[in-house]
Enzyme design. Structure first.
Site, PDB file in Angstrom:
ATOM      1  CG  ASP A 201      -2.353   0.371   0.903  1.00 51.53           C
ATOM      2  OD1 ASP A 201      -2.535   1.229   0.023  1.00 51.53           O
ATOM      3  OD2 ASP A 201      -3.286  -0.170   1.534  1.00 51.53           O
ATOM      4  CD1 TRP A 237      -5.091   2.997  -2.928  1.00 53.05           C
ATOM      5  CD2 TRP A 237      -3.996   4.939  -2.657  1.00 53.05           C
ATOM      6  NE1 TRP A 237      -4.507   2.971  -1.687  1.00 53.05           N
ATOM      7  CE2 TRP A 237      -3.816   4.158  -1.489  1.00 53.05           C
ATOM      8  CE3 TRP A 237      -3.395   6.196  -2.723  1.00 53.05           C
ATOM      9  CZ2 TRP A 237      -3.078   4.583  -0.405  1.00 53.05           C
ATOM     10  CZ3 TRP A 237      -2.649   6.625  -1.632  1.00 53.05           C
ATOM     11  CH2 TRP A 237      -2.499   5.818  -0.496  1.00 53.05           C
ATOM     12  N   GLY A 238      -3.815   4.156  -8.251  1.00 50.86           N
ATOM     13  CA  GLY A 238      -3.892   4.714  -9.596  1.00 50.86           C
ATOM     14  C   GLY A 238      -3.568   6.181  -9.701  1.00 50.86           C
ATOM     15  CG  ASP A 259      -9.792   1.196  -0.666  1.00 50.84           C
ATOM     16  OD1 ASP A 259      -8.808   1.097  -1.416  1.00 50.84           O
ATOM     17  OD2 ASP A 259      -9.727   1.085   0.568  1.00 50.84           O
TER      18      ASP A 259
END
Length: 450
Positions: A201, A237-238, A259
């Site tokens: 993450d 997360w792009g 998310d």
């Protein structure tokens, strides 16, 4: 098609459905690998680099099915989109050894392993409060009293693989210790534990793209040098367009969005709906290839608003079964990793039927590795086209809130005689120019063979 690094641990379960018992055989299995003929589990140490074609067969009282399994021993892993389960959406911090082992049992008992699901991924909150004195990662001993290797050994005994979670900063998103500055020691320890996948993450980390690439590359290199084939999942997360650099950083797949939450349509940029995520996948298909996948986040099929994370504490009540069907079908078309996130121990029949749709899974796992392209958007009807190794698949998706109809012959270039089969519902319909009705948010998927 299975990827593995040379001379490292190898584990793969032959996907085969049907009435048990099933007896498996494998011809020309490389030296160092063995087959459990009663389960279809192939295990051992991968051979030297090369492509090995193994003829595998599954036999039950109905007959024998044979196919060629390609073992690509080399530099790439995850040559088809990873399939499995992740703990976050339903359990968040409420995880422990017992739950993970029960989920592994459920993956076998429900037939998910036989359909190709293989990863059991532990997300955040497995950690102790601090690392070991020598810097090694330490598990929460109350949650995992027998240690992570014990869990990995159990998962492996089922023919499944174990994934774990960390973060490219000092802390994880749950404020447990992160991996930044400990990349080599973490990768080596994960290998010693028997970990097969790392989700990495990006909470509490510098926002700029250069730093993100550097941090992911460092962990990617550490994993590759760990002595084990560990799939690397990039989760930033792009924001920094990882589809352009994720593979070079060592990633096998990368999140393309923030998310997913358990609702169909919404506007919150941090609690994304299915429709919001679908819109963000448009144009990303050119970046997908075997060993390098776009990840529009986990499957929420079967959550029904009960997930600790995906319900946003009760805010979202879940999707209808029709919407869950479309969600699954479109993720299959997009070559997304298929990571379930519901409680596998308590699935209803509708959820099982969706997740165990072998014909849709086959599209997702096709060795051509082509992500579907959105080729048409007219009056709320979206049409996706996916090139396959033996044909073409189409998905016709009604984004409208009311019933709409379409005619197959008006959507595709090639004329089809007779009937077509909806791979979502299993229904066979006429292709004589008659209109096919789609309910609100329903998807119709069909395949045209070459």
């Amino acid at each position: 098609m299975v990827g593995n690094y040379p001379n490292t641990f190898f584990l793969h379960t032959i996907a085969a459905t049907g009435e048990k018992p099933i007896v498996f055989t494998a011809k020309e299995l490389p030296v160092g690998l063995s087959l459990d003929v009663s389960t279809g589990i192939i295990y051992g140490t991968a051979p030297k680099a090369g492509i090995y074609k193994v003829e595998v067969s599954a036999t039950n009282k109905s007959g024998t099915s044979t196919q060629t399994l390609e073992l690509n021993i080399g530099e790439k892993l995850a040559l088809t989109p990873p399939m499995g389960w992740n703990s976050w959406n339903v359990f968040t911090s409420d995880i422990d050894e017992k739950i993970i082992m029960e989920i592994a049992d459920a993956m076998v008992n429900t037939g998910m392993r036989d359909a190709g699901y293989e990863y059991i991924n532990i997300d955040d909150y497995w950690h102790a409060d601090t690392r070991e004195a020598d810097g090694k990662p330490k598990v929460d001993e109350k949650k995992f009293p027998n240690g992570m290797k014990h869990v990995a050994d159990y998962v492996h005994s089922k023919g499944l693989k174990l994934g774990i979670y960390s973060c490219a900063s000092e802390f994880t998103c749950g404020r447990r210790f992160g991996g930044y500055g400990y990349e080599e020691i973490d990768a080596k320890t994960y290998a010693e534990w028997g970990i097969d996948l790392l989700k990495y993450d990006y909470c509490f980390a510098p926002w700029n793209r250069k730093t993100a690439i550097e941090r992911y590359t460092k962990m990617g290199e550490a994993l590759k040098n760990s002595g084990r084939s560990i799939v690397f999942s990039i989760c930033e997360w792009g924001v920094r367009k990882p589809w352009k650099w994720g593979a070079a950083a060592g990633g096998s797949y990368w999140r393309t969005t923030f998310d997913i939450f358990d609702h169909w349509k919404g506007n919150n940029p941090f609690q994304l709906s299915v429709m919001q995520i679908l819109k963000q996948q448009i144009g990303l298909e050119k970046y997908a290839a075997p060993g390098a996948w776009n990840d529009p986040d986990m499957l929420i099929v079967g959550n029904y608003g009960k997930g600790n994370a995906t319900s946003a504490r009760g805010k979202f009540k879940g999707l209808s079964d029709t919407e869950y069907q479309s969600h699954f079908a479109l993720w299959c078309m997009l070559n997304s990793p298929l990571l379930s996130s519901c409680d596998l121990r308590n699935m209803n029949d509708a959820t099982k039927n969706i997740l165990l749709n072998n014909e849709l899974i086959a599209l997702n796992q096709d060795i051509e590795g082509k992500q579907a392209t959105l080729v048409s958007k007219k009056k709320g009807i979206w049409v996706y086209k996916k090139e396959l190794s033996d044909g073409v698949a189409y998905a016709v998706f009604n984004t409208n809130s009311k019933q709409k109809s379409f005619v197959v012959s008006e959507l595709i270039e090639k004329k089809i005689k007779g009937t077509v089969k909806d791979l979502v519902s299993g229904k066979v319909v006429s292709n004589s120019g008659e209109a096919i009705n789609l309910d609100a948010h329903q998807t119709f998927v069909f395949k045209v063979n070459r």
